[in-house]
Design an enzyme around this catalytic site. Structure first.
Site, short mmCIF file in Angstrom:
data_model
loop_
_atom_site.label_atom_id
_atom_site.label_comp_id
_atom_site.label_asym_id
_atom_site.label_seq_id
_atom_site.Cartn_x
_atom_site.Cartn_y
_atom_site.Cartn_z
N CYS A 155 -7.10 -11.34 -0.97
CA CYS A 155 -7.23 -9.97 -0.45
C CYS A 155 -8.12 -9.87 0.78
CB CYS A 155 -7.75 -9.04 -1.55
SG CYS A 155 -6.62 -8.91 -2.95
N HIS A 287 -14.59 -2.51 -0.16
CA HIS A 287 -13.36 -3.06 -0.74
C HIS A 287 -12.77 -2.03 -1.70
CE1 HIS A 287 -10.53 -6.16 -1.66
NE2 HIS A 287 -10.90 -6.28 -2.91
N HIS A 325 -3.78 -0.49 -2.60
CA HIS A 325 -4.33 -1.79 -2.19
C HIS A 325 -3.26 -2.59 -1.46
CE1 HIS A 325 -6.64 -5.28 -1.92
NE2 HIS A 325 -6.81 -5.60 -3.19
#
Length: 389
Positions: A155, A287, A325
């Site tokens: 990620c 994040h 996401h």
């Protein structure tokens, strides 16, 4: 600097910014990617518009080859051209230059379809779905002579691509760099694997920092940024002061667990090397995936480092509340939001935040404030930060 991108239900940067400012949830439950037949797979997802569209004539790519090319490659190529135009340049201006291409990406969900299921006679699928071709196609089309590579660190891939590009420019390996982040979701079985891993919110939207957060929503994005030296840039959105990454190695909790010690060490190294006080940072784009373990660990580490001796609350946000996401592209989605917050002087609001996570003390006591309304950038603080896992 130039920026271009496509985000869930947004055809460009302007629509993305407008939706952020207006508290729009850009994820939906339509069936553009697959039919909702498996109850284990969440219906809600973030989807880019029209990934099937591509101007083959403009890029000089044969129709047969384009049809077997991963849409990630096609859309990355388009966005790279748009980022150059946004910087006030034309493709001819960069032709033959020492421009690097650094793209954050991981597995291709189109690869299994094009290479292993729909075996077409033309034989272009292998080249069309090789991950290295995301960056190589851009370098090839623009005749670029700088480094051209893919960064795959899960990620954090697109922020690691930014880190590598920044270092390459500083070390003289290239004069400027196209930095990208990509993610498209075409295979429902990939989402099923995430669901069975237990990291997806099965019933609702992504809720970073909220007490009712139970995982994230999968989403898509293609983002490209042209990174230049300040002295030659025709357009300056903001300045990259410093960036750095680390690896936290082994930990007893398991490979998927983030490390608090790793966070703390990286924060310390970055701000000491940049000679910037943590209290001069107005806003952190975190994040913030809305996972049960991840949010408390990240925000508590942010609080320990940034809030000691601070007079006013540190502003905090995560674009994942709006778009879900985007995995390897998430870092550049956050950077884009941060850049336009600094450019406009208004921090876009988070959505899906009703009650602070009780495991995040800083949100409860007010030392960190999740931005839930359009908020003016504090006039006395000029720095913003971004964190990505």
């Amino acid at each position: 600097m130039g920026i271009s991108g496509k985000f869930p239900n947004c055809n460009n940067i302007e629509e993305y910014l407008e939706n952020l400012m207006n508290k729009v949830n850009m994820c939906d439950d339509d069936e553009r990617r697959w039919k909702h037949t498996n109850p284990e797979i969440p219906k809600l997802a973030g989807k880019i518009n029209q990934p099937e569209k591509f101007d083959t004539g403009f890029f000089g790519i044969h129709q047969n080859q384009a049809e077997e090319m991963d849409p990630v490659i096609r859309m990355s190529l388009e966005s790279a051209y748009e980022a150059i135009a946004d910087a006030g340049m034309s493709p001819e201006d960069v032709k033959g230059s020492r421009t690097g291409v650094f793209v954050g990406s991981f597995y291709s969900e189109a690869e299994s379809i094009n290479c292993y299921k729909n075996l077409k006679p033309q034989g272009y699928s292998l080249v069309g779905c090789t991950k290295s071709m995301i960056s190589q196609r851009i370098s090839y089309a623009l005749h670029l002579k700088g480094p051209s590579l893919i960064c795959d660190t899960a990620c954090s891939s697109s922020l690691e691509a930014m880190n590598q590009a920044y270092k390459s420019i500083c070390e003289g390996k290239c004069d400027m760099a196209i930095v990208g982040g990509t993610n498209l979701c075409f295979n429902p079985n990939a989402t099923l694997q995430y669901a069975r891993l237990g990291v997806l919110n099965m019933k609702a939207e992504c809720r970073p920092f909220d007490d009712n957060a139970h995982g994230f929503t999968r989403s898509e994005a293609i983002v490209m940024i042209l990174l230049q030296k300040k002295k030659v840039a025709k357009r300056i959105y903001t300045e990259v002061v410093h960036c750095k990454s680390n690896v936290d190695g082994y930990k007893e909790q398991g490979i998927l667990q983030p490390s608090g010690d790793g966070y703390s060490l990286l924060f310390k190294e970055v701000y000491e090397e940049a000679n910037i006080s943590p209290t001069s940072v107005a806003y952190i784009e975190a994040h913030g995936t809305g996972t049960v373990v991840g949010d408390p660990l990240e925000v508590n580490c942010i609080n320990d480092f940034f809030c000691s001796g601070r007079k006013n609350a540190l502003h905090l946000g995560s674009c994942k509340s709006n778009i879900g996401h985007t995995e390897p592209a998430s870092g550049l989605c956050g950077i884009t939001k941060l850049i336009f917050a600094m450019e406009t002087g208004i921090i876009p609001p988070n959505i899906n935040f009703d009650k602070p996570n009780k495991n995040i003390k800083a949100l409860v006591d007010g030392s960190i404030k999740v931005v839930t309304e359009k908020t003016p950038w504090p006039k006395d603080l000029k720095f913003g930060g971004i964190n990505n896992l």
